[in-house]
Design an enzyme around this catalytic site. Structure first.
Site, PDB file in Angstrom:
ATOM      1  CB  CYS A 133      -0.891   0.254   1.211  1.00 30.30           C
ATOM      2  SG  CYS A 133      -1.946   1.591   1.422  1.00 30.30           S
ATOM      3  CG  HIS A 169      -1.731  -1.756  -9.649  1.00 33.80           C
ATOM      4  ND1 HIS A 169      -2.706  -0.914  -9.088  1.00 33.80           N
ATOM      5  CD2 HIS A 169      -0.818  -2.142  -8.907  1.00 33.80           C
ATOM      6  CE1 HIS A 169      -2.291  -0.672  -7.813  1.00 33.80           C
ATOM      7  NE2 HIS A 169      -1.354  -1.357  -7.535  1.00 33.80           N
ATOM      8  CD  GLU A 194      -6.757   1.044  -3.015  1.00 37.40           C
ATOM      9  OE1 GLU A 194      -5.935   0.329  -2.747  1.00 37.40           O
ATOM     10  OE2 GLU A 194      -6.802   2.319  -2.698  1.00 37.40           O
ATOM     11  CB  CYS A 218      -4.530   3.721  -5.425  1.00 36.46           C
ATOM     12  SG  CYS A 218      -3.798   2.059  -5.366  1.00 36.46           S
ATOM     13  N   GLY A 233      -1.209   2.332  -7.266  1.00 43.61           N
ATOM     14  CA  GLY A 233      -1.918   2.392  -8.574  1.00 43.61           C
ATOM     15  C   GLY A 233      -1.348   3.580  -9.283  1.00 43.61           C
TER      16      GLY A 233
END
Length: 294
Positions: free
Chosen positions: A79, A175, A224, A233, A236
């Site tokens: 994260c 992703h 997510e 994100c 991301g």
């Protein structure tokens, strides 16, 4: 099971919000998935996209261990916005005076540096393109080359069924990135759940929607896995910039505009067959501290 009181800190990185728990000075063992879900619930708990655990390192080359649980109670590997909050928490709580810090996550070590202006810089490591390591199964999917990036036609299982051309990359978590003309009107909430759970991604995937504004600036929304759409994100943003550079559409560094704020992403590309580290810089804000009983 007897009741237990937990001290927590509520934080956010560009609107991506977290419950941060000190697992060094309090017992966080034997907390169930259902209890994580309740803590993250926005009506019946504290409310958060993810829960971050600060623990003692298990490796000699790290200062701390960092674990992440999504709002659905499932543990995940990485994260990016949370990592910035992690270093701010550790320094503010007096758990360490080191700067930078080396932090152990599921599959790697992150290097985190706090700047005097309050921004936090994270060396996110190199992006991963090998399908087996993402993991991603491209069997049966049409594909096409766009500069250095291979794009895949992922079937979207919604009433308006169609294919979305995605680039696939892992930043420690998977992703699927697609380019859209207008991110504000993109069907993130309608199509995100279909992409997240597509069979091509055995561990599910984060669905990114990227609008390219110019060669150094994008807008981004991400659905997510395990959390739904978040205001930002970090991984991301890194994945989107990597995909955009590989497509030949972006140049490093890139400003990523999310609904919760801006992130700065720099990537040196692939040199001598080795992918370079992605560097992310952005805010890490403490909202409040408190206690709760589970």
């Amino acid at each position: 099971m007897s009741a237990r009181t937990l001290r927590f800190t509520k934080m956010h990185g560009a609107g991506n919000d977290f419950i941060v728990l000190n697992g060094i000075n309090q017992d966080l063992s034997n907390i169930t998935r259902e209890q994580w879900q309740k803590l993250a619930h926005r009506q019946f708990g504290i409310g958060a996209d993810q829960i971050l655990l600060v623990e003692k390192a298990t490796r000699s080359d790290a200062d701390f261990r960092y674990r992440i649980f999504n709002a659905d109670g499932g543990e995940v590997e990485q994260c990016g916005n949370g990592s910035r909050c992690f270093v701010r928490f550790v320094l503010d709580q007096g758990l360490s005076t080191k700067n930078p810090l080396r932090v152990e996550v599921a599959h790697t070590i992150l290097t985190l540096r706090s700047h005097d202006d309050g921004q936090v810089e994270v060396d996110m490591g190199a992006p991963i393109f090998e399908h087996s390591q993402i993991p991603f199964n491209a069997s049966g999917l049409a594909s096409k080359q766009e500069f250095h990036e291979m794009l895949y036609a992922l079937p979207i299982k919604t009433p308006a069924a169609h294919d979305s051309w995605i680039g696939v990359v892992s930043m420690g978590n998977p992703h699927a990135v697609q380019v859209v003309g207008d991110v504000d009107s993109a069907p993130v909430l309608e199509e995100g759940p279909s992409i997240e759970k597509d069979a091509a991604f055995p561990k599910k995937v984060n669905a990114g929607y990227m609008q390219i504004l110019n060669r150094n600036e994008i807008k981004l929304r991400v659905f997510e896995r395990g959390a739904g759409e978040t205001l930002a994100c970090g991984t991301g943003a890194c994945a989107a910039v990597v995909s955009g550079i590989r497509r030949g559409s972006l140049d490093s560094p890139v400003t990523v505009h999310t609904r919760g704020g801006d992130l700065q992403i720099a990537w040196g590309g692939v040199i001598n067959d080795a992918a370079q580290s992605v560097i992310m810089t952005g805010p890490a804000i403490t909202v409040f501290e408190g206690e709760t009983t589970i």
